[in-house]
Design a protein around this motif. Structure first.
Motif, mmCIF file in Angstrom:
data_model
loop_
_atom_site.group_PDB
_atom_site.id
_atom_site.type_symbol
_atom_site.label_atom_id
_atom_site.label_comp_id
_atom_site.label_asym_id
_atom_site.label_seq_id
_atom_site.Cartn_x
_atom_site.Cartn_y
_atom_site.Cartn_z
ATOM 1 N N SER A 17 -17.403 36.090 21.454
ATOM 2 C CA SER A 17 -17.893 35.437 20.238
ATOM 3 C C SER A 17 -19.327 34.947 20.410
ATOM 4 N N ASP A 30 -21.550 29.619 13.050
ATOM 5 C CA ASP A 30 -20.335 30.430 12.970
ATOM 6 C C ASP A 30 -19.407 30.402 14.185
ATOM 7 N N LEU A 34 -15.582 31.672 13.954
ATOM 8 C CA LEU A 34 -15.191 32.918 14.610
ATOM 9 C C LEU A 34 -14.055 32.686 15.609
ATOM 10 N N GLU A 38 -10.559 34.679 15.174
ATOM 11 C CA GLU A 38 -10.027 35.538 16.247
ATOM 12 C C GLU A 38 -8.663 35.042 16.709
#
Length: 102
Positions: A17, A30, A34, A38
């Protein structure tokens, strides 16, 4: 029938990430999103009996036991690792407290 367990490699998920978002210059906005996306994607693959989130300490036991382990790797100094690890710690606390992830 045995229980179905999900083991998530948290270190891989974090670094994947971080490097993805660094390339797109969206790390600060982000990273938490993220990580959550995920994580949820993996958890929703199946109705697991147990979910385990595996992660190393900041000081790797491998490096303590084997000082030559990844000794030639250099930390990317362009990444704000303090921000990364603070966000990651908050994420881990949240999934443990709210979801009971081991």
């Amino acid at each position: 029938m045995g229980k179905l367990n999900l083991l998530i490699d948290g270190n891989y998920m974090l670094h994947k990430s971080v490097f993805t978002l660094t390339k797109t210059k969206t790390l600060y906005g982000d990273l938490d999103t993220l990580l959550n996306t995920e994580f949820k994607k993996l958890c929703n693959l199946y109705s697991f009996d147990n979910i385990y989130f595996l992660t190393d300490d900041r000081i790797s036991w491998r490096k303590r036991e084997y000082p030559e382990y990844k000794a030639k790797r250099e930390k990317d100094q362009t990444i704000d690792w303090s921000f990364v690890y603070k966000t990651y710690d908050e994420f881990k606390e949240r999934i443990n407290e709210k979801l009971g992830i081991k």
